[in-house]
Enzyme design. Structure first.
Site, PDB file in Angstrom:
ATOM      1  N   CYS A 187      43.129 -64.026 -43.218  1.00  0.00           N
ATOM      2  CA  CYS A 187      42.672 -64.748 -42.029  1.00  0.00           C
ATOM      3  C   CYS A 187      41.519 -63.993 -41.363  1.00  0.00           C
ATOM      4  O   CYS A 187      40.451 -63.876 -41.936  1.00  0.00           O
ATOM      5  CB  CYS A 187      43.836 -64.998 -41.084  1.00  0.00           C
ATOM      6  SG  CYS A 187      43.508 -66.336 -39.894  1.00  0.00           S
ATOM      7  N   HIS A 238      48.261 -67.306 -44.432  1.00  0.00           N
ATOM      8  CA  HIS A 238      49.339 -66.454 -43.944  1.00  0.00           C
ATOM      9  C   HIS A 238      50.576 -66.695 -44.811  1.00  0.00           C
ATOM     10  O   HIS A 238      50.812 -67.803 -45.291  1.00  0.00           O
ATOM     11  CB  HIS A 238      49.680 -66.786 -42.492  1.00  0.00           C
ATOM     12  CG  HIS A 238      48.614 -66.390 -41.523  1.00  0.00           C
ATOM     13  ND1 HIS A 238      48.300 -65.083 -41.256  1.00  0.00           N
ATOM     14  CD2 HIS A 238      47.784 -67.150 -40.755  1.00  0.00           C
ATOM     15  CE1 HIS A 238      47.330 -65.040 -40.361  1.00  0.00           C
ATOM     16  NE2 HIS A 238      46.997 -66.277 -40.043  1.00  0.00           N
TER      17      HIS A 238
END
Length: 495
Positions: free
Chosen positions: A337, A436
């Site tokens: 991310c 994630h």
């Protein structure tokens, strides 16, 4: 078919007293006892979040509690989420969607509070119509008198839900008598009557020595102590707050693959790395020390709520240069991310989504550039690691678009699936992804460890999903042993 139970709220004498973990334990206990429970926290403040199947965002603690309860997570379990982006500013997420950033003074004003109250009440009502019982969690301390008129999550929410309240106190931090007595006596008479029990948490030492302490609390407060739960270190439940990460800073060790997670000021979703803590091949530690980073076999750049601010810190404190040197010397570097964004050539913020910094050069390890955007991407994804047929699952939460540079060479997709590219890699030692939970999947762990696995002899597989189920059961057993569940069921009976 069990008869309906009154909701129970885990309220706290302060922050980080263990409310979330006790709530997860009760969710699993009720499930084991044949009920259909669900968690609820009206308002949560955390950087660690999760994405539902329909692409909406909620606090990670409620996702963990839902997993313990054996039900899919839903934003009704956490209708209001605050994600801090600075010392006094947070992104407000309502029913899973961001509504903008607000300063604390604006968020906690009385004007507009009734509308938020209606929203969290409606979420609770929808949840209560589907599940039995509802395990509610308060936030912080229940005795913040200055915020009583704008409180959406503690005793006012318990009143609306007609919940029995269990006050959780952390004896490990000291002052347990004062914190329990003060928390109860500072309530209004009506709210004081709603507190039906006290649970002493994180006890260390000889339990028999606290017998007189239990009686003193009961006599002082007029409320029964339903249990004293010992501190544990051998049950692993994903944590929501990053307050414990400082204690996980450890130096590299011999005989294992040393994995360093770069410690960021605005780190989010650090539970991405929990699976590595359970892998006996790996020694995981958190650090931003340049010497320790250079000793690591693998460096992981985590997510961030403020990518440019954290990238600026890394450049200023020398960690960026240390990561680049470690990669040149043979270390594996992976970003997730915000960490993935930092690994590129440049991160741009022309619309000032994060703040005043408009652009910064990245680490230059991946031939990608990122432009931060006002729109947030939140979705669950199914994917495969390239050249591996096994199906994997994860989720995305990011505000930005990352593009491969035109004419980039020696770069390959890291993952494939759902019709989009969710990451890139250069060789075997440099990779980044928006996903994630990517490391919760064995194929991704294999990909990460493959370049350095020859440095150790141990090889084994690890089923993280089965491991988590085992931990929820162990947590439930631990709490059952030390809490009077008959007494808790008694306070939840509807009259």
């Amino acid at each position: 078919m069990h008869s309906p139970l009154r909701p129970i709220m885990l309220a706290g004498t302060g922050s980080d007293v263990g409310k979330s973990v006790i709530a997860a334990a009760l969710c699993r206990i009720f499930l084991q006892d044949g009920y259909h429970p669900a968690p609820f926290k009206a308002q949560n403040m955390a950087l660690n979040s999760f994405v539902t199947a329909d692409g909406l965002e909620l606090g990670r603690a409620q996702a963990v509690q839902a997993e313990a309860a054996g039900v899919p997570c839903h934003t009704d379990m956490n209708p209001l989420l605050l994600k801090p982006s600075g010392d006094s500013t947070s992104q407000v997420v309502l029913h899973g969607r961001p509504t903008g950033n607000q300063h604390a003074s604006a968020y906690f004003r009385r004007e507009g509070r009734a509308e938020l109250e209606r929203e969290v009440h409606a979420a609770f009502d929808r949840l209560a119509a589907r599940y039995n019982p509802i395990v509610m969690e308060g936030a912080g301390s229940i005795s913040e008198l200055n915020l009583r008129d704008v409180d959406l999550v503690n005793l006012p929410m318990a009143r609306y839900a007609d919940a029995s309240v269990l006050l959780v106190a952390d004896i490990d931090r000291g002052g347990v008598f004062a914190s329990v007595y003060g928390s109860i006596m500072l309530q209004t008479p009506e709210d004081r009557q709603r507190i039906r029990g006290v649970l002493i948490n994180k006890f260390r030492g000889d339990m028999s020595l606290f017998g007189s302490g239990r009686r003193m609390i009961e006599e002082l407060c007029g409320v029964p102590v339903v249990g004293v739960v010992p501190h544990f270190t051998d049950i692993y439940i994903e944590e929501e707050d990053s307050v414990t990460l400082r204690t996980k800073q450890r130096e590299a060790v011999e005989g294992r693959i040393n994995v360093a997670v770069v410690l960021l000021r605005h780190m989010s979703n650090f539970t991405d790395f929990d699976v590595l803590e359970r892998d006996e091949r790996v020694h995981l530690f958190y650090t931003n020390n340049t010497e320790e980073l250079c000793k690591a076999d693998i460096i992981l750049l985590p997510g961030s709520k403020n990518t440019l601010d954290d990238l600026s810190d890394l450049r200023r404190n020398g960690a960026a240069g240390a990561i680049q040197r470690a990669y040149r010397d043979g270390a594996v570097v992976m970003g997730i991310c915000g960490g993935y964004q930092m690994m590129g050539r440049e991160v741009c913020d022309p619309d000032h989504v994060e703040g005043d910094i408009e652009r910064l050069p990245g680490l230059g390890l991946l031939p990608v550039t990122t432009r931060l955007t006002k729109e947030k991407t939140t979705r669950q994804v199914s994917f495969r690691m390239v050249n591996d047929p096994r199906m994997c699952r994860g989720y995305e939460i990011h505000m930005g678009e990352t593009r491969l540079e035109a004419g980039a060479s020696d770069v390959l997709p890291l993952t494939e699936g759902d019709g989009v590219d969710t990451g890139w890699r250069v060789g075997e030692r440099c990779m980044g992804s928006y996903i994630h939970g990517i490391l919760d999947n064995a194929p991704a762990i294999d990909c990460l460890l493959r370049p350095v696995i020859g440095r150790i002899d141990t090889r084994r597989t690890f089923d993280y999903a089965a491991f988590k189920e085992e931990q929820y059961d162990r947590l439930a057993d631990h709490v059952r042993r030390h809490v009077d569940m008959a007494q808790i069921y008694g306070m939840m009976k509807k009259r």
